[in-house]
Design an enzyme around this catalytic site. Structure first.
Site, PDB file in Angstrom:
ATOM      1  N   ILE A 250      -8.001   0.352 -34.708  1.00 19.87           N
ATOM      2  CA  ILE A 250      -6.573   0.061 -34.745  1.00 19.87           C
ATOM      3  C   ILE A 250      -6.176  -0.894 -33.626  1.00 19.87           C
ATOM      4  CG2 ILE A 250      -4.271   1.110 -34.788  1.00 19.87           C
ATOM      5  CD1 ILE A 250      -6.246   1.930 -37.054  1.00 19.87           C
ATOM      6  N   GLU A 251      -6.782  -0.715 -32.482  1.00 14.15           N
ATOM      7  CA  GLU A 251      -6.425  -1.538 -31.319  1.00 14.15           C
ATOM      8  C   GLU A 251      -6.904  -2.980 -31.449  1.00 14.15           C
ATOM      9  OE1 GLU A 251      -4.655  -1.084 -28.679  1.00 14.15           O
ATOM     10  OE2 GLU A 251      -4.139   1.030 -28.913  1.00 14.15           O
TER      11      GLU A 251
END
Length: 402
Positions: free
Chosen positions: A49-50
């Site tokens: 996600i990052e």
């Protein structure tokens, strides 16, 4: 909300494939570190996600690396950054720091991982203020009841969607690449500053692969001030340790200095030295293609291509300088031998004859392991006077017996 993110990932299988291909390098290590701490295994997928497992990812907020640390938080968790090195992109250091930070957030929010993850995304101060505002109004301070920023609202559901799909891809009609349950890389302490191009030649690991494993290097070499560790494929560890033990200090860095002249372009300079433009960009932290007249460039000649234009004086000068460095390093207690390959000889038999390593012969002659020896081919060897004389006697005896 989780379902909408699941649909997006399902409808973009190429994105998932590319992301997991990158994760293939790092995920075993991250999973191992998460297991050691006994925290939820879902955390191992947070870089999806990052940064989508892109170790050089950089955001508008100046967050960098797999775990997207901003400079201030990075410094707070021991991730130093200078001209040579950025700990936020160091795979081992940033993973350690991220898990330390997440554990701290989890403790601050009384073991609530939802609040810890929300804080990781938008800041613990922001989440603390939102909770306090709800508390004053007599409202719930639980994660789902806070008026979080839009990005943070989607942050945890997006993570859960990835977790669900990776845990059971068949349920979603996907066939995902399998992540090997074994380490891809191992850490080696080089002891002092080392050029990644030199490491590439010692190990025969492609330079691009070394950059992917060591994205904390801002240049094509480790920092002179440390850290001096680097990551290398597990299968190449022994070759690197052996090669570094035999490598003279003077050969650890192989650079040329180029001052930009009128008419120089990045492509032309790269061609002149037989290296790629991307390598020069990385070595000098250049964005784009623009050069300034009088600008000094560091050229990592250790990464040059095997074929260099013969009519190129700058490349020739760089190669000559590297040869002089090798001569100085070996001249004190070694002699230069030109060995002519005979029928039946192999790199191993030649190395044994002169009491050197196969990898050294490859380095001295700008060869690769897969290169085939040809009868009559000349090889440069640096060896002791004793082994040079012994090899000469051996050759003479072979001729007499023949």
């Amino acid at each position: 909300m989780v379902e909408s993110h699941e649909r997006w990932f399902i409808n973009n299988p190429d994105y998932m494939e590319r992301m997991l291909q990158r994760a293939n390098l790092y995920l075993f290590h991250i999973v191992e570190e998460v297991e050691k701490r006994g925290i939820p295994m879902e955390i191992a997928l947070l870089p999806a996600i990052e940064s989508a497992y892109q170790p050089r990812a950089y955001s508008r907020a100046r967050a960098s690396g797999l775990w997207q640390f901003i400079p201030s938080t990075g410094r707070l968790y021991g991730l130093k950054s200078d001209w040579w090195y950025d700990g936020r992109r160091d795979i081992l250091a940033s993973t350690q720091a991220a898990l330390d930070y997440l554990e701290k957030l989890n403790k601050d929010f009384d073991g609530d991982w939802y609040l810890a993850l929300a804080s990781y995304n938008c800041g613990e101060g922001k989440v603390g203020r939102l909770r306090e505002a709800n508390r004053r109004k007599g409202l719930s301070t639980e994660y789902q009841d806070l008026k979080l920023p839009r990005e943070t609202v989607h942050y945890v559901p997006k993570l859960m969607a990835i977790v669900n799909i990776v845990s059971n891809p068949e349920r979603y009609g996907l066939e995902l690449r399998e992540i090997p349950n074994s380490p891809y890389f191992v850490q080696v302490d080089a002891g002092s500053q080392i050029d990644l191009g030199v490491v590439s030649k010692i190990t025969n690991v492609e330079l691009d692969d070394l950059y992917a494993m060591n994205p904390g290097f801002n240049r094509a070499a480790s920092s002179p001030h440390g850290p001096h560790h680097l990551l290398i494929p597990v299968s190449s560890k022994d070759a690197l340790v052996e090669g570094l033990n035999e490598l003279p200090e003077e050969q650890r860095l192989q650079w040329a200095r180029h001052q930009v002249k009128p008419g120089d372009t990045l492509a032309r300079v790269a061609h002149n030295y037989g290296v790629s433009a991307d390598l020069i960009r990385t070595a000098n932290n250049i964005q784009g293609n623009r050069l300034r007249r009088g600008q000094d460039l560091l050229i990592p000649v250790s990464g040059r291509k095997l074929l260099v234009a013969e009519n190129n004086p700058q490349a020739a000068a760089a190669m000559a300088a590297a040869a002089k460095t090798a001569a100085r390093a070996n001249g004190a207690n070694k002699v230069r031998v030109i060995h002519r390959v005979r029928a039946g000889e192999t790199l191993y038999s030649i190395a044994r004859r002169y009491n050197v390593y196969v990898q050294q012969i490859l380095n001295w002659n700008v060869m690769k392991t897969r290169d085939v020896l040809k009868m009559g081919q000349k090889l440069l060897i640096w060896t002791t006077p004793h082994h040079s004389s012994a090899a000469d006697r051996e050759t003479a005896e072979e001729r007499q017996s023949g």
